[in-house]
Design an enzyme around this catalytic site. Structure first.
Site, PDB file in Angstrom:
ATOM      1  CB  SER A 102      33.248  35.305  -5.821  1.00  0.00           C
ATOM      2  OG  SER A 102      32.982  36.006  -4.700  1.00  0.00           O
ATOM      3  CG  ASP A 241      35.143  37.363  -1.519  1.00  0.00           C
ATOM      4  OD1 ASP A 241      35.825  38.385  -1.655  1.00  0.00           O
ATOM      5  OD2 ASP A 241      34.074  37.108  -2.383  1.00  0.00           O
TER       6      ASP A 241
HETATM    7 MG    MG Z   1      33.118  37.725  -4.164  1.00  0.00          MG
END
Ligand code: MG
Length: 451
Positions: A102, A241
Site C-alpha cells: 500500500s 496511494d
Molecule cells: Mg492502499
C-alpha cells in the site's frame, strides 16, 4: 490454542520488510493456506500485485503454494487493489490475493486476502489462515492434480465499463492525477479520460523505486501535484496511494483537501446510511444531519467499515484516510471510483475549495497519558464505568474501539490504550476551543487520578 499461534496479519493484511518479515517461505505458506481455506482442489484464486520490485518474486512463491494445493491461479499481473477485489467478485472465484504494501516505503511488501464478494478477509478468517500455517494442515495434492494458471487480464475491460456506468461525469473537468508510480499508473488516468475529463498524469509510470514520490499520499509527498494543479489551472488534483484503494483530492487552489471534510461532502451527496470510524470528524455527522442521513461508527480499519456496511445495509462507508467503499459497486475500497465521486461534486456544485471551506473546522486534540501496560485494562474499565459522570451532557458511551463518549452538541472523546507503547491515548473533537481543552483536562485528570 489460538492465542499461542504467531500473528502474521496486522491491521491491513500481512505487511513487512522484504527479506526479514516478508520472505518466500511466508509467501509459499500463505499460498498453500489460502488454497486450503478456499476449498482445495479445483478452487480458483485471483492473484495481482502493485508496482514493487519484489512483486514478481512473491507472486511466483504464492503461485507455487496455490498450485501445490490443487487450486488454479487467475493471474491479474500488475493491478490496483480495487481491480483485484472486483475481479475476485466478477469472476465468481473462491478468493483473491493482492501483493502490496500500500503506502509503505519501497523496501516493504505485503499480502492482503479477499473474499468472493470483494470484501477483505475479516480478522477471524485471518486467524484461520494463521492456524493452517502454524499447524501445517495444508491440503496438498498429487502430481496429477496440481493446479493451473490462467491469465485474466480480460477482466480489466469489464472493470472499466462497470466503473464508467457508475460515474456521472460530463466533459470539461480538468484533472491532474498522481499515481505515485504505483499500481494504478496505467489505469486511473485512462479511466478518468474515458469518463470525459481532460487529464494530466504525473508519476504514472509504474516503478518500484517510487522515483516520483513516496506512495503515502501525505501533504509532504504531494507538493509537486499541488504545484502542477495550480500551474495548469486544473479544477482538481487526485493522488492515489501505491495500490490505489485510497485517494485524496487537491483543490483548484493547490491545497490538499482535509480528509474528513472530503469524506463529509461525499457522504452528504450519497445520503442515507454512511459508515465511518470512531476517530472520524463530527463534520460528517453535521453534513449528514443536513440531508437527514445516519452515521454509523465502527472500529478503525477498512475491513470493519466493510463489515458495518454489510450489517447495516449502508449506502457508503469510508475512513478519514481516504479509503472509501462503494457497496453498490464492490466491497473492496476503490480509489478510482472515489476520485470519480469527487469529480462529480466539482461538476455539480463548482470549485472544490468553496465546497470544502463551507464545512466548519472543529478543534481536535490528540494527547496521551503514560500508563504501564499491566494497568491499561483496569483503567479502561474505569473509563467506561465512570468517565461519563465527570463530563457534561453525555449522550452516548460505546466500546466499539476503546471507549468513545459523545456529547449532546456532537463533541466526542475517544480513549484508547496504545497497542505498541505504554500510553493511553486521548483523541477528541469539540465545538469550541475552550470546550476542547476542558474535555482534555477532565479526561487526563480522571485517568491520572486512577494511576
Ligand atoms: Mg492502499
Amino acid at each position: 490454542m489460538a492465542s499461542e499461534i504467531p500473528k502474521l496479519f496486522g491491521t491491513s493484511g500481512i505487511r513487512g520488510k522484504i527479506g526479514s518479515e516478508i520472505t518466500l517461505d511466508v509467501a509459499i505458506n500463505v499460498g498453500m493456506a489460502i488454497a486450503t481455506y478456499a476449498g482445495g482442489k479445483g478452487s480458483n484464486i485471483v492473484l495481482g500485485y502493485d508496482s514493487r520490485t519484489s512483486n514478481v518474486m512473491i507472486e511466483n512463491a504464492v503461485t507455487a503454494g496455490i498450485l501445490q494445493c490443487g487450486c488454479n491461479v487467475l493471474k491479474m499481473g500488475m493491478a490496483p487493489t480495487p481491480l483485484v477485489g472486483y475481479a475476485t467478485m466478477k469472476l465468481n472465484t473462491d478468493a483473491g490475493i493482492m501483493i502490496t504494501a500500500s503506502h509503505n516505503p519501497p523496501e516493504y511488501n505485503g499480502i492482503k486476502l479477499w473474499n468472493p464478494d470483494g470484501m477483505a478477509y475479516r480478522q477471524d478468517q485471518e486467524r484461520v489462515i494463521e492456524e493452517i500455517i502454524h499447524e501445517k494442515i495444508f491440503k496438498t495434492v498429487s502430481w496429477e492434480n496440481i493446479g493451473k494458471i490462467e491469465e485474466v487480464k480480460y477482466v480489466v475491460s469489464d472493470y472499466i465499463k462497470d466503473l464508467l456506468d457508475q460515474a456521472d461525469v460530463k466533459p470539461g473537468i480538468k484533472v491532474v492525477v498522481d499515481c505515485a508510480n504505483g499500481a494504478a499508473s496505467y489505469l486511473s488516468p485512462i479511466i478518468l479520460r474515458m469518463a470525459g475529463c481532460s487529464v494530466i498524469a504525473i508519476n504514472s509510470q509504474p516503478d518500484g523505486f517510487f522515483p516520483g514520490r513516496l506512495p503515502e499520499p501525505s501533504e509532504k509527498n504531494l507538493q509537486e501535484l499541488m504545484k502542477v494543479v495550480k500551474a495548469t489551472k486544473a479544477d482538481i488534483g487526485i493522488a492515489h496511494d501505491g495500490d490505489a484503494d485510497r485517494m485524496i483530492a487537491i483543490d483548484e487552489k493547490g491545497r490538499m483537501a482535509d480528509f474528513d471534510k472530503l469524506l463529509a461532502i461525499v457522504s452528504r451527496e450519497i445520503g442515507g446510511k454512511v459508515v465511518t470510524t470512531v476517530d472520524a470528524s463530527l463534520c460528517t455527522d453535521k453534513c449528514m444531519d443536513e440531508v437527514g442521513g445516519v452515521v454509523i461508527r465502527t472500529k478503525v480499519g477498512d475491513v470493519h467499515v466493510a463489515e458495518a456496511i454489510e450489517e447495516n445495509n449502508a449506502n457508503f462507508g469510508g475512513e478519514p484516510s481516504g479509503t472509501w467503499i462503494h457497496p453498490n459497486f464492490c466491497m473492496c475500497p476503490d480509489g478510482i471510483l472515489s476520485a470519480l465521486r469527487v469529480i462529480e461534486l466539482v461538476q455539480k456544485y463548482g470549485p472544490l475549495s468553496k465546497q470544502l471551506d463551507e464545512i466548519p473546522s472543529y478543534p481536535t486534540i490528540r494527547d496521551k497519558v503514560t500508563c504501564e501496560d499491566h494497568q491499561k485494562e483496569k483503567i479502561m474499565e474505569k473509563v467506561e464505568e465512570k468517565l461519563h459522570i465527570v463530563l457534561d451532557d453525555v449522550v452516548d458511551v460505546n466500546r466499539i474501539d476503546g471507549v468513545r463518549i459523545s456529547m449532546v452538541d456532537g463533541s466526542w472523546v475517544l480513549i484508547r490504550p496504545s497497542g505498541t507503547e505504554s500510553f493511553i491515548r486521548i483523541t477528541l473533537e469539540a465545538t469550541s476551543n475552550d470546550k476542547a481543552y476542558m474535555i482534555r483536562n477532565q479526561c487526563a485528570d480522571f485517568i491520572e487520578g486512577l494511576l
